[in-house]
Design a protein around this motif. Structure first.
Motif, PDB file in Angstrom:
ATOM      1  N   LEU A 292      72.293 -37.316 -74.478  1.00  0.00           N
ATOM      2  CA  LEU A 292      71.839 -37.186 -75.650  1.00  0.00           C
ATOM      3  C   LEU A 292      72.838 -37.439 -76.820  1.00  0.00           C
ATOM      4  CD1 LEU A 292      69.378 -34.316 -75.444  1.00  0.00           C
ATOM      5  CD2 LEU A 292      68.842 -36.461 -75.525  1.00  0.00           C
ATOM      6  N   ALA A 293      74.010 -36.894 -76.287  1.00  0.00           N
ATOM      7  CA  ALA A 293      75.317 -37.066 -77.211  1.00  0.00           C
ATOM      8  C   ALA A 293      75.526 -38.387 -77.375  1.00  0.00           C
ATOM      9  CB  ALA A 293      76.430 -36.157 -76.935  1.00  0.00           C
ATOM     10  N   LEU A 294      75.714 -39.152 -75.913  1.00  0.00           N
ATOM     11  CA  LEU A 294      76.029 -40.650 -75.934  1.00  0.00           C
ATOM     12  C   LEU A 294      75.135 -41.519 -76.769  1.00  0.00           C
ATOM     13  CD1 LEU A 294      77.332 -40.443 -72.125  1.00  0.00           C
ATOM     14  CD2 LEU A 294      78.416 -40.750 -74.289  1.00  0.00           C
ATOM     15  N   ASP A 295      73.845 -41.003 -76.943  1.00  0.00           N
ATOM     16  CA  ASP A 295      72.790 -41.912 -77.612  1.00  0.00           C
ATOM     17  C   ASP A 295      73.020 -41.434 -79.209  1.00  0.00           C
ATOM     18  OD1 ASP A 295      71.997 -43.362 -75.623  1.00  0.00           O
ATOM     19  OD2 ASP A 295      70.362 -42.048 -75.107  1.00  0.00           O
ATOM     20  N   GLY A 296      73.946 -40.587 -79.614  1.00  0.00           N
ATOM     21  CA  GLY A 296      74.168 -40.065 -80.959  1.00  0.00           C
ATOM     22  C   GLY A 296      73.420 -38.901 -81.533  1.00  0.00           C
ATOM     23  N   ALA A 297      72.851 -38.409 -80.771  1.00  0.00           N
ATOM     24  CA  ALA A 297      72.273 -37.113 -81.142  1.00  0.00           C
ATOM     25  C   ALA A 297      72.995 -36.302 -82.051  1.00  0.00           C
ATOM     26  CB  ALA A 297      71.519 -36.082 -80.114  1.00  0.00           C
ATOM     27  N   ASP A 298      72.563 -35.708 -83.066  1.00  0.00           N
ATOM     28  CA  ASP A 298      73.522 -34.935 -83.995  1.00  0.00           C
ATOM     29  C   ASP A 298      72.879 -33.389 -83.903  1.00  0.00           C
ATOM     30  OD1 ASP A 298      75.178 -36.700 -85.114  1.00  0.00           O
ATOM     31  OD2 ASP A 298      73.746 -37.430 -86.621  1.00  0.00           O
ATOM     32  N   LEU A 299      71.850 -33.395 -83.517  1.00  0.00           N
ATOM     33  CA  LEU A 299      70.830 -31.980 -83.376  1.00  0.00           C
ATOM     34  C   LEU A 299      70.029 -32.173 -81.944  1.00  0.00           C
ATOM     35  CD1 LEU A 299      69.675 -29.453 -84.203  1.00  0.00           C
ATOM     36  CD2 LEU A 299      68.240 -30.684 -85.593  1.00  0.00           C
ATOM     37  N   VAL A 300      70.036 -31.175 -81.080  1.00  0.00           N
ATOM     38  CA  VAL A 300      69.284 -31.242 -80.022  1.00  0.00           C
ATOM     39  C   VAL A 300      68.516 -29.780 -80.270  1.00  0.00           C
ATOM     40  CG1 VAL A 300      69.162 -30.981 -77.499  1.00  0.00           C
ATOM     41  CG2 VAL A 300      70.842 -32.475 -78.666  1.00  0.00           C
ATOM     42  N   VAL A 301      67.325 -29.803 -80.273  1.00  0.00           N
ATOM     43  CA  VAL A 301      66.405 -28.807 -80.169  1.00  0.00           C
ATOM     44  C   VAL A 301      65.798 -28.467 -78.879  1.00  0.00           C
ATOM     45  CG1 VAL A 301      64.254 -27.722 -81.461  1.00  0.00           C
ATOM     46  CG2 VAL A 301      65.766 -29.368 -82.662  1.00  0.00           C
ATOM     47  N   VAL A 302      65.679 -27.223 -78.545  1.00  0.00           N
ATOM     48  CA  VAL A 302      65.515 -26.738 -77.086  1.00  0.00           C
ATOM     49  C   VAL A 302      64.223 -25.846 -77.430  1.00  0.00           C
ATOM     50  CG1 VAL A 302      65.975 -25.583 -74.893  1.00  0.00           C
ATOM     51  CG2 VAL A 302      67.775 -27.099 -76.294  1.00  0.00           C
ATOM     52  N   PRO A 303      62.922 -26.040 -76.952  1.00  0.00           N
ATOM     53  CA  PRO A 303      61.940 -25.164 -77.137  1.00  0.00           C
ATOM     54  C   PRO A 303      61.885 -24.318 -75.865  1.00  0.00           C
ATOM     55  CG  PRO A 303      60.995 -27.345 -76.579  1.00  0.00           C
ATOM     56  CD  PRO A 303      62.597 -27.655 -76.635  1.00  0.00           C
ATOM     57  N   GLN A 304      61.586 -23.007 -76.027  1.00  0.00           N
ATOM     58  CA  GLN A 304      61.586 -22.015 -74.982  1.00  0.00           C
ATOM     59  C   GLN A 304      60.399 -21.040 -75.251  1.00  0.00           C
ATOM     60  OE1 GLN A 304      65.046 -19.496 -74.695  1.00  0.00           O
ATOM     61  NE2 GLN A 304      64.623 -19.140 -72.706  1.00  0.00           N
ATOM     62  N   ALA A 305      59.810 -20.529 -74.083  1.00  0.00           N
ATOM     63  CA  ALA A 305      59.125 -19.615 -74.105  1.00  0.00           C
ATOM     64  C   ALA A 305      59.776 -18.284 -73.308  1.00  0.00           C
ATOM     65  CB  ALA A 305      57.716 -19.835 -73.437  1.00  0.00           C
ATOM     66  N   GLY A 306      60.847 -17.744 -73.655  1.00  0.00           N
ATOM     67  CA  GLY A 306      61.728 -16.846 -73.131  1.00  0.00           C
ATOM     68  C   GLY A 306      61.229 -15.545 -73.279  1.00  0.00           C
ATOM     69  N   ALA A 307      60.781 -14.804 -72.165  1.00  0.00           N
ATOM     70  CA  ALA A 307      60.419 -13.371 -72.223  1.00  0.00           C
ATOM     71  C   ALA A 307      61.646 -12.531 -72.468  1.00  0.00           C
ATOM     72  CB  ALA A 307      59.689 -13.302 -70.929  1.00  0.00           C
ATOM     73  N   VAL A 308      61.291 -11.342 -72.734  1.00  0.00           N
ATOM     74  CA  VAL A 308      62.217 -10.097 -72.965  1.00  0.00           C
ATOM     75  C   VAL A 308      62.840  -9.681 -71.710  1.00  0.00           C
ATOM     76  CG1 VAL A 308      62.440  -7.686 -73.504  1.00  0.00           C
ATOM     77  CG2 VAL A 308      61.103  -9.120 -74.987  1.00  0.00           C
ATOM     78  N   ASP A 309      64.090  -9.867 -71.541  1.00  0.00           N
ATOM     79  CA  ASP A 309      65.054  -9.504 -70.185  1.00  0.00           C
ATOM     80  C   ASP A 309      64.811 -10.488 -69.146  1.00  0.00           C
ATOM     81  OD1 ASP A 309      65.896  -7.225 -71.482  1.00  0.00           O
ATOM     82  OD2 ASP A 309      63.917  -6.029 -70.805  1.00  0.00           O
ATOM     83  N   GLU A 310      64.373 -11.736 -69.554  1.00  0.00           N
ATOM     84  CA  GLU A 310      64.129 -12.843 -68.436  1.00  0.00           C
ATOM     85  C   GLU A 310      65.614 -13.130 -68.116  1.00  0.00           C
ATOM     86  OE1 GLU A 310      62.119 -17.258 -68.131  1.00  0.00           O
ATOM     87  OE2 GLU A 310      62.057 -16.255 -70.091  1.00  0.00           O
ATOM     88  N   TRP A 311      66.384 -13.386 -69.167  1.00  0.00           N
ATOM     89  CA  TRP A 311      67.847 -13.826 -68.783  1.00  0.00           C
ATOM     90  C   TRP A 311      68.788 -12.869 -68.753  1.00  0.00           C
ATOM     91  CZ3 TRP A 311      68.823 -19.136 -67.550  1.00  0.00           C
ATOM     92  CH2 TRP A 311      67.550 -19.885 -67.815  1.00  0.00           C
ATOM     93  N   PRO A 312      69.938 -12.855 -67.896  1.00  0.00           N
ATOM     94  CA  PRO A 312      71.042 -11.777 -68.409  1.00  0.00           C
ATOM     95  C   PRO A 312      71.452 -11.920 -69.615  1.00  0.00           C
ATOM     96  CG  PRO A 312      71.419 -13.289 -66.147  1.00  0.00           C
ATOM     97  CD  PRO A 312      70.176 -13.979 -67.005  1.00  0.00           C
ATOM     98  N   GLU A 313      71.935 -10.928 -70.312  1.00  0.00           N
ATOM     99  CA  GLU A 313      72.404 -10.725 -71.625  1.00  0.00           C
ATOM    100  C   GLU A 313      73.345 -11.815 -72.034  1.00  0.00           C
ATOM    101  OE1 GLU A 313      72.219  -9.384 -75.380  1.00  0.00           O
ATOM    102  OE2 GLU A 313      71.151  -8.613 -73.939  1.00  0.00           O
ATOM    103  N   GLY A 314      73.105 -12.562 -73.140  1.00  0.00           N
ATOM    104  CA  GLY A 314      73.848 -13.575 -73.567  1.00  0.00           C
ATOM    105  C   GLY A 314      73.797 -14.928 -72.781  1.00  0.00           C
ATOM    106  N   LEU A 315      73.332 -15.124 -71.621  1.00  0.00           N
ATOM    107  CA  LEU A 315      73.504 -16.165 -70.724  1.00  0.00           C
ATOM    108  C   LEU A 315      73.056 -17.604 -71.385  1.00  0.00           C
ATOM    109  CD1 LEU A 315      74.648 -17.316 -67.932  1.00  0.00           C
ATOM    110  CD2 LEU A 315      72.310 -16.922 -67.282  1.00  0.00           C
ATOM    111  N   TYR A 316      71.762 -17.525 -71.987  1.00  0.00           N
ATOM    112  CA  TYR A 316      71.216 -18.831 -72.286  1.00  0.00           C
ATOM    113  C   TYR A 316      72.192 -19.125 -73.680  1.00  0.00           C
ATOM    114  CZ  TYR A 316      67.550 -22.232 -72.196  1.00  0.00           C
ATOM    115  OH  TYR A 316      66.794 -23.352 -72.283  1.00  0.00           O
ATOM    116  N   GLU A 317      72.239 -18.112 -74.604  1.00  0.00           N
ATOM    117  CA  GLU A 317      73.076 -18.096 -75.649  1.00  0.00           C
ATOM    118  C   GLU A 317      74.470 -19.032 -75.423  1.00  0.00           C
ATOM    119  OE1 GLU A 317      75.552 -15.673 -78.968  1.00  0.00           O
ATOM    120  OE2 GLU A 317      73.297 -15.340 -78.849  1.00  0.00           O
ATOM    121  N   ALA A 318      75.017 -18.472 -74.493  1.00  0.00           N
ATOM    122  CA  ALA A 318      76.340 -19.170 -74.028  1.00  0.00           C
ATOM    123  C   ALA A 318      76.372 -20.693 -73.486  1.00  0.00           C
ATOM    124  CB  ALA A 318      77.139 -18.401 -73.049  1.00  0.00           C
TER     125      ALA A 318
END
Length: 116
Positions: free
Chosen positions: A4-30
């Protein structure tokens, strides 16, 4: 994400249906902060919020700048519209676009692409 970067994207939007406590704290944000930094674009995670059957969705959508910092965040477990003012020049002037992407050596790894 690099393509996406190589094709010139300035913004990448990631839709998610993330449940509470599905991911370890801070992992997806990182992961999205690092993707923004390494690829020189803004990332925006758009997460669902509320209950459905046995799942509770976390909400807490966020936007990262090309330097990896969080520039906007929606509340946790609360319906909200998240707004963020983005200066797309930050993507064009990012560390990744000035250094990482410019000094790529795809001829060294071209044989890896397409292997499945």
């Amino acid at each position: 994400m690099r393509a996406l970067a190589l094709d010139g994207a300035d913004l990448v939007v990631v839709p998610q249906a993330g449940a509470v406590d599905e991911w370890p704290e801070g992992l997806y944000e990182a992961e999205l902060r690092v993707a923004a930094f390494q690829n020189g674009y803004f990332t925006a995670l758009c997460n669902r919020v509320g209950r459905e059957a046995r799942l509770e969705f976390a909400g807490e959508s966020f936007v990262c700048a090309p330097d990896g910092r969080i520039v906007a965040r929606a509340p946790k477990a609360e319906a909200a519209i998240l707004y963020a003012d983005l200066d797309l020049a930050e993507a064009r002037d990012s560390f990744a676009r000035r250094l990482f992407l410019r000094h790529r050596r795809p001829e060294l790894y071209a044989g890896w692409v397409g292997r499945g």
